[in-house]
Design a protein around this motif. Structure first.
Motif, short mmCIF file in Angstrom:
data_model
loop_
_atom_site.label_atom_id
_atom_site.label_comp_id
_atom_site.label_asym_id
_atom_site.label_seq_id
_atom_site.Cartn_x
_atom_site.Cartn_y
_atom_site.Cartn_z
N TYR A 142 0.82 -1.21 0.00
CA TYR A 142 0.00 0.00 0.00
C TYR A 142 0.86 1.26 0.00
N ALA A 143 1.83 1.30 0.91
CA ALA A 143 2.67 2.50 1.03
C ALA A 143 3.48 2.74 -0.24
N SER A 147 -4.90 -1.53 -3.25
CA SER A 147 -4.04 -0.75 -4.16
C SER A 147 -4.84 0.35 -4.85
N CYS A 148 -6.14 0.09 -5.07
CA CYS A 148 -7.02 1.12 -5.64
C CYS A 148 -7.23 2.27 -4.66
N VAL A 149 -7.43 1.92 -3.40
CA VAL A 149 -7.57 2.95 -2.37
C VAL A 149 -6.31 3.81 -2.33
N ALA A 185 -3.99 8.91 -3.06
CA ALA A 185 -2.75 9.64 -3.34
C ALA A 185 -2.90 10.58 -4.53
N ALA A 186 -3.81 10.22 -5.46
CA ALA A 186 -4.01 11.06 -6.64
C ALA A 186 -4.88 12.27 -6.37
N ALA A 195 3.28 6.05 -2.59
CA ALA A 195 4.50 6.82 -2.87
C ALA A 195 4.75 6.91 -4.37
N TRP A 196 4.47 5.82 -5.08
CA TRP A 196 4.68 5.82 -6.53
C TRP A 196 3.81 6.86 -7.23
N VAL A 197 2.61 7.07 -6.76
CA VAL A 197 1.72 8.05 -7.39
C VAL A 197 2.39 9.41 -7.44
#
Length: 255
Positions: A67-68, A114-116, A121-122, A72-74
């Protein structure tokens, strides 16, 4: 039809193969820039090399189970693109799992959480852009029983993403963020799940093929066309929908 995607910035989970990769290609063809993540570095590199002639594309190695790391990737992807206008949640732990606790944990982590992580993040980047679009890749298994040897966790967690997406449509609509789902039926592409089903479960494969009015399975291109339309301004009045893309495989009447 001009979809108005030139200059738009899209992020995609699970973008190195199948529907995710084809969505990336379609977006690039429409003039958007794309960032995606996947786990297999060789597949990431091959996808970037194949798609780069179409436009700006950035590939990253990340694990949708983390999740983290996804959150972070976003931000990394947004910095590379200069912002975010489109989120396509495509990563899945798949349904080819043994029944049991691990299947539930895997589908919960990848197909739901992963969607959450991606969406939350977006959101600040959507707000900076003045709005945006989320397209969630779900499945007909979430809305209709599918008699295949897969874990029930797959359909259940995809159903949760449909509910989540509908809630985001209401909660984030005032921020000019639209959120819709696409629920594919059986989709076959090289190296995909239905390629393996055709080999390992030929009776079930032929049964499902015959249940389609056109007597064939769908393609990743046919799904990606709908996804990219929903992500575009041409679908600006479509919000909170779950669009079934299955060639008439499901028999429910969608009143």
């Amino acid at each position: 039809m001009d979809l108005g995607l030139a200059g738009k910035r899209a992020i995609i989970s699970g973008g190195s193969r199948g529907i995710g990769r084809t969505c990336a290609r379609r977006l690039l063809e429409e003039g958007a820039s794309v960032a995606f993540f996947a786990r297999d570095q060789a597949a990431i590199d091959a996808t970037v090399a194949d798609l780069s002639p179409l436009g700006p594309v950035h590939g990253y190695s990340a694990d949708a189970f983390d999740y983290a790391a996804v959150a972070a990737w976003v931000d990394v992807a947004a910095e590379a693109l200069g912002g975010i206008d489109i989120v396509i949640n495509n990563a899945t732990a798949s349904g080819q799992l043994e029944w049991g606790r691990q299947g539930w944990l895997d589908n919960f982590a990848v197909d739901l959480m992963s969607c959450v992580a991606m969406n939350d993040a977006a959101l600040p980047w959507f707000e900076k852009a003045g709005g945006g679009a989320i397209v969630q890749i779900a499945t007909i298994t979430a809305i209709e029983h599918h008699d295949m040897p897969i874990s029930p966790s797959y359909g259940a967690m995809k159903a949760a993403t449909i509910n989540l997406t509908a809630q985001l449509a209401q909660r984030w609509g005032p921020k000019n963020v639209r959120a819709n789902c696409v629920s594919p039926g059986p989709i076959q592409f090289p190296g995909g799940v239905w390629d393996s089903v055709q080999i390992s479960h030929p009776v079930e494969y032929e049964r499902d093929r015959a249940q389609h009015p056109l007597k064939r399975l769908g393609t990743d291109d046919e799904v990606a066309d709908v996804v990219v339309f929903l992500a575009s301004d041409r679908a600006r009045w479509v919000n909170g929908a779950n669009v079934v893309v299955d060639g008439g495989y499901t028999k429910q009447v969608g009143f």
